[in-house]
Every structure is written in C-alpha cells, then in structure tokens.
Design an enzyme around this catalytic site. Structure first.
Site, mmCIF file in Angstrom:
data_model
loop_
_atom_site.group_PDB
_atom_site.id
_atom_site.type_symbol
_atom_site.label_atom_id
_atom_site.label_comp_id
_atom_site.label_asym_id
_atom_site.label_seq_id
_atom_site.Cartn_x
_atom_site.Cartn_y
_atom_site.Cartn_z
ATOM 1 N N GLU A 210 -9.788 -1.699 4.981
ATOM 2 C CA GLU A 210 -10.575 -1.264 6.349
ATOM 3 C C GLU A 210 -11.513 -2.239 6.584
ATOM 4 O O GLU A 210 -11.876 -2.964 5.614
ATOM 5 C CB GLU A 210 -10.752 0.275 6.249
ATOM 6 C CG GLU A 210 -9.791 1.150 6.275
ATOM 7 C CD GLU A 210 -8.929 1.543 7.525
ATOM 8 O OE1 GLU A 210 -8.790 0.519 8.135
ATOM 9 O OE2 GLU A 210 -8.567 2.491 7.586
ATOM 10 N N ASN B 5 -7.676 -2.264 13.946
ATOM 11 C CA ASN B 5 -9.019 -2.348 13.819
ATOM 12 C C ASN B 5 -9.274 -3.722 12.765
ATOM 13 O O ASN B 5 -10.183 -3.897 12.143
ATOM 14 C CB ASN B 5 -9.725 -1.088 12.992
ATOM 15 C CG ASN B 5 -9.089 -0.844 11.524
ATOM 16 O OD1 ASN B 5 -8.225 -1.428 11.289
ATOM 17 N ND2 ASN B 5 -9.580 0.178 11.047
ATOM 18 N N ASP C 284 0.878 -1.249 0.122
ATOM 19 C CA ASP C 284 -0.142 -0.011 0.015
ATOM 20 C C ASP C 284 0.784 1.193 -0.026
ATOM 21 O O ASP C 284 1.884 1.260 0.102
ATOM 22 C CB ASP C 284 -0.964 0.086 1.298
ATOM 23 C CG ASP C 284 -0.434 -0.570 2.439
ATOM 24 O OD1 ASP C 284 0.863 -0.421 2.715
ATOM 25 O OD2 ASP C 284 -0.939 -0.697 3.589
ATOM 26 N N HIS D 115 -7.344 -4.172 9.868
ATOM 27 C CA HIS D 115 -7.077 -3.853 8.581
ATOM 28 C C HIS D 115 -5.685 -4.948 8.271
ATOM 29 O O HIS D 115 -4.731 -4.950 8.995
ATOM 30 C CB HIS D 115 -7.027 -2.707 8.125
ATOM 31 C CG HIS D 115 -5.857 -1.805 8.428
ATOM 32 N ND1 HIS D 115 -6.313 -0.407 8.896
ATOM 33 C CD2 HIS D 115 -4.524 -1.928 8.580
ATOM 34 C CE1 HIS D 115 -4.944 0.115 9.292
ATOM 35 N NE2 HIS D 115 -4.156 -0.855 9.115
HETATM 36 C C1 GLP Z 1 -0.236 0.399 8.543
HETATM 37 C C2 GLP Z 1 -0.313 -0.445 7.214
HETATM 38 C C3 GLP Z 1 -0.356 -1.914 7.570
HETATM 39 C C4 GLP Z 1 0.023 -2.365 8.885
HETATM 40 C C5 GLP Z 1 -0.448 -1.323 10.084
HETATM 41 C C6 GLP Z 1 0.211 -1.817 11.339
HETATM 42 O O1 GLP Z 1 -1.709 0.702 8.638
HETATM 43 N N1 GLP Z 1 -1.005 -0.128 6.138
HETATM 44 O O2 GLP Z 1 0.004 -2.721 6.591
HETATM 45 O O3 GLP Z 1 0.139 -3.626 9.120
HETATM 46 O O4 GLP Z 1 -0.073 -0.210 9.651
HETATM 47 O O5 GLP Z 1 1.350 -1.138 11.626
HETATM 48 P P1 GLP Z 1 2.297 -1.590 12.771
HETATM 49 O O6 GLP Z 1 3.219 -2.572 12.334
HETATM 50 O O7 GLP Z 1 3.005 -0.167 12.980
HETATM 51 O O8 GLP Z 1 1.523 -1.637 14.020
#
Ligand code: GLP
Length: 237
Positions: free
Chosen positions: A139, A132, A66, A134
């Site tokens: 989402e 949440n 993404d 995702h």
């Molecule tokens: C972002 C990314 C996700 C990731 C999530 C969790 O929103 N789009 O791909 O899994 O964050 O991030 P973290 O690893 O910092 O908790």
C-alpha cells in the site's frame, strides 16, 4: 520502461508470447504470478497455449505475490484458490512447485524471500495495480526496501475488493505480500492495467516522481519492465 497500448485481447496474446519465449529458452524458469481480474485473459491464453502444446510449465517454479491473512487455501476468496482454479489446474505445472504466501502461518513471511532466492530468483514477475497504486498488497507508504511482510489493508483496497465478498466486513483486514524489494529483484516484469478506473493511477505511476506514496512508480527504476495498457487505462497519458 516499454509501454505497449492495445486491446485487452491483444495484450493477453502479446504477454503470453513472452512466457513462450522465456520458457523455450529456460524451461525451469521461476515465475511470479498475480491475482485480480486483470490477468484472467492472460491466464486463459497460457492455458490454451499449454493445451495446444506450444508451452509447457512442467519444470517451472512459481511464487505468487500475496495472500489474505486468515484465509486458507480452500477458501474461495483466497489467492491460492484463485490460482488453482484460474491457472494451475489448467496447465501442466507441478503443484508442489507452486507457492503462494501462507495467510495462516504469517510468521513464515520472511522465509518466502529465502525460498525465492533458493529457487534462483524470479525470472518474470507479473503485476497488476490497485486503484491507489499498490503492487501486490504494498500500500502507499511501503518502504522500497521491504521484503515479504504482513500489511494492514487500506480502506480503499478493502472497498475495491469487497465485490468478491458478501460484505465489506468479510474482507480481511490484513494481507501478506512480497515487498517492493522482492518485486524489484525480479529479472523481468510484465505489468498490466486494464479499464478506465485505472487511468488516473496509471498516469500518476508514469508521470509523477518515483515515490513510496505511489508504490508502482518504483517500476520506473527497474531495468526491464513492459507496461501493457488497454486504450482505457492509457487514456490520461
Ligand atoms: C489486488 C491484488 C493486486 C492486484 C489488484 C488489482 O489488490 N493484491 O495484486 O493488482 O488487486 O486487481 P484487479 O486486477 O482486479 O483490478
């Protein structure tokens, strides 16, 4: 779904081993990468193994999950920048074969799936999870049949990610993300969740019904997923 519970250090080592195995069998594998704090130890371990000559990325093709809409790759909060700094510049990958969805040219989103397909499909997709549920930026409520598309980020996601920006107003409102179907098409998935903040959603993902309301729950339907949890993230199972 295979669940492995260990310390963050051991998880990074074990997950890195999967890359060593895959790339020794298939040096030109297609790798799906993720951003966030979760994969940082794994990326450091992959870079170490690369320096030590135990793995080479010179023939791989990569596709990231993404990108934020409106940030170009030179913005220090763009996911392109994150990948360059935390992994790509530290390994022997061919930069021309690394792909991150464009946050500037979002009309090209649908072409991303075609590019993945043309490369032979993703052999190993790495995933983290949002608070949440995702995956990527899919989402809650995203249809399971979705391919790469533009999404409006929820308030909770923008809140969770504001720590990287000077204020919530700076956090982009939209992102472009591989869809659920794009992710599920990967032949193998490595999922990692670390820390107590992820414990409630990890429990929901594994124990609740498979539902678009918990996007990560779709992984229960995938034939080859390894779920790596540290003791804190696994605490409510
Ligand atoms: C972002 C990314 C996700 C990731 C999530 C969790 O929103 N789009 O791909 O899994 O964050 O991030 P973290 O690893 O910092 O908790």
């Amino acid at each position: 779904m295979k669940i492995i519970i260990d310390t963050p250090e051991k998880i990074a080592e074990a997950a890195a081993k999967r890359y060593v195995e895959l790339l020794s069998e298939k040096p030109d594998a297609v790798l799906g990468y993720a951003t966030g704090s979760t994969p940082l130890d794994l990326y450091a371990e992959l870079a170490r193994l690369n320096r030590a000559g135990e793995i080479t990325f010179k023939d791989v093709t990569t596709f990231n999950l993404d990108e934020y809409v409106g940030l170009d790759g030179t913005h220090d909060q763009s996911y392109r920048y994150f990948m360059d700094k935390n992994l790509f510049e530290k390994i022997d990958v061919d930069m021309a074969k690394t792909h991150v969805p464009s946050g500037m040219d979002v009309d090209k989103a649908a072409e991303y799936d075609k590019a993945i397909e043309a490369a032979g499909g993703i052999d190993l997709q790495l995933l983290g999870i949002g608070n949440n549920g995702h995956i990527g930026f899919n989402e809650p409520g995203t249809p399971f049949g979705s391919v790469t598309h533009v999404v409006e980020l929820t308030k909770s996601t923008r809140e969770a990610n504001k720590r990287f920006f000077s204020s919530i107003d700076e956090v982009p409102t939209h992102a472009v993300t591989m869809g659920i179907k794009t992710v599920m098409n990967a032949r193998k998935i490595i999922f990692i969740a670390l820390g107590s903040a992820k414990a409630p959603i990890v429990r929901e993902m594994i124990k609740s019904d498979v539902t678009p309301e918990v996007p990560a729950s779709v992984l229960l339907l995938h034939p080859d997923v390894e779920v790596y949890l540290d003791f804190e993230a696994a605490a409510l199972l």
